[in-house]
Scaffold this active site. Structure first.
Site, PDB file in Angstrom:
ATOM      1  N   ASP A  50       0.830  -1.208   0.000  1.00  0.00           N
ATOM      2  CA  ASP A  50       0.000   0.000   0.000  1.00  0.00           C
ATOM      3  C   ASP A  50       0.866   1.261   0.000  1.00  0.00           C
ATOM      4  O   ASP A  50       0.652   2.172   0.802  1.00  0.00           O
ATOM      5  CB  ASP A  50      -0.941   0.012   1.214  1.00  0.00           C
ATOM      6  CG  ASP A  50      -1.629  -1.318   1.442  1.00  0.00           C
ATOM      7  OD1 ASP A  50      -2.015  -1.957   0.453  1.00  0.00           O
ATOM      8  OD2 ASP A  50      -1.759  -1.720   2.616  1.00  0.00           O
ATOM      9  N   GLU A  59     -11.232  -1.070  -3.986  1.00  0.00           N
ATOM     10  CA  GLU A  59     -10.567  -0.466  -2.835  1.00  0.00           C
ATOM     11  C   GLU A  59      -9.323   0.273  -3.302  1.00  0.00           C
ATOM     12  O   GLU A  59      -8.987   0.289  -4.487  1.00  0.00           O
ATOM     13  CB  GLU A  59     -10.194  -1.527  -1.794  1.00  0.00           C
ATOM     14  CG  GLU A  59      -9.157  -2.532  -2.285  1.00  0.00           C
ATOM     15  CD  GLU A  59      -8.807  -3.594  -1.257  1.00  0.00           C
ATOM     16  OE1 GLU A  59      -9.572  -3.767  -0.288  1.00  0.00           O
ATOM     17  OE2 GLU A  59      -7.764  -4.266  -1.430  1.00  0.00           O
TER      18      GLU A  59
END
Length: 323
Positions: free
Chosen positions: A14, A201
């Site tokens: 991420d 997402e």
């Protein structure tokens, strides 16, 4: 573009890179867990450098640690560092000790101008309007923010039926507070968005010359993880879902890569030479052969998701092309 190493930073999923008004590049990412939630996902780390390349070897510092119990104590995920009206904020997701899957978005505010060395204050969970009885009442994470034509927006993923993307306006003076009702931007519709799990997402915003793009990740977090995007005209009403279109196929997936699998959860930044970079994570192919050295049957607890870099250009129609 410079020849950035691949992986760029090992075991940092991420990945989020931004350039501050102080001229430094900053890097943050999920601090990984190994084998269970008791061995990681417990801090927010930052690096900084005058160059993107320098982030790979820059000292990493923990600027905030998870609570020992209660809220913000488990699964500290997907931090993003944003400079808003001259102040630094970190958006991140976290669970709690009573329920590690009670994931919600939270915000930290830097008490000074130096995000690496000044203290951070907890602003708590992102707040919806009083009349909004839906937002942040279920699994919600991967919050990002952006400004466009003087308005400030938050985008996040929330499981309402399936993990979907929502957006609302926010107050730049209190960016942990929504100032509008949210709109649904995207939900899993195509087969590539629903492999193993129906998921949208990890939103990331990119502005082109006359269009604005929201990249996102889809499907489960294994080799099926992939990226698509939404786009709207720059002059459109961004809070009108009809302003947005979605790619009908992934723009980056395992078959596009060599020796990598499951690309996703990216950020964008221009390096010091002006090259537009897509910073993303992907697993090595060896993970799926169960010989990556850290293999775990539960992929969330295998830290072998590595930060990587690709260059992005725009085609004649103004759409991004990943090189």
């Amino acid at each position: 573009m410079k020849n950035y190493p691949n992986p760029f930073i090992p075991e940092r999923a991420d990945p989020y890179v931004t350039r501050g008004s102080d001229g430094y590049y900053y890097f943050t990412a999920s601090y990984p867990a190994s084998h269970d939630e008791f061995h990681g996902y417990d801090r927010i780390v930052l690096r900084r450098s005058k160059t993107v390349e320098g982030l790979a070897s820059a000292e990493e510092k923990a600027v905030w640690l998870a609570h020992k119990e209660g809220i913000m104590s488990k699964h500290i995920w997907a931090p993003e560092l944003h400079e808003i009206k001259g102040r630094w904020y970190i958006f991140f997701a976290a669970g709690n000790s009573e329920d590690k899957w009670h994931i919600r978005p939270y915000v930290l505010s830097c008490d000074g101008n130096d995000p690496m060395n000044d203290s951070w204050s907890e602003k708590g969970k992102v707040q919806a309007l009083c009349e909004d009885k839906t937002s942040f009442n279920s699994f919600s994470l991967d919050m990002t923010c952006f400004e466009h034509k003087g308005k400030h927006y938050l985008i996040w993923a929330e499981i309402i039926g399936a993990s979907s993307l929502f957006m609302a306006e926010t107050d730049p003076d209190c960016p942990w507070k929504l100032k509008s009702m949210p709109v649904l931007l995207s939900k899993p519709e195509y087969p590539w968005e629903k492999v193993r799990f129906p998921v949208n997402e990890g939103a990331s915003v990119l502005k082109g010359e006359d269009k604005i793009f929201i990249f996102f990740s889809a499907s489960g977090t294994g080799a099926e993880y992939c990226m698509g995007y939404l786009w709207a005209d720059s002059d459109a009403d961004l809070m009108n879902p009809a302003s947005w279109s979605k790619t009908t196929a992934p723009v980056l997936e395992t078959k596009d890569l060599q020796g990598e699998a499951g690309p996703g959860h990216n950020s964008f930044v221009y390096d010091e030479e002006g090259s537009l970079l897509l910073v993303y994570h992907a697993r090595p192919q060896s993970h799926f052969e169960k010989n990556c050295g850290t293999y775990d049957d539960e992929p969330l607890y295998d830290p072998c998701r590595h930060a990587r870099i690709k260059e992005v250009t725009f085609d004649n129609g103004g759409f991004p092309v990943i090189l």
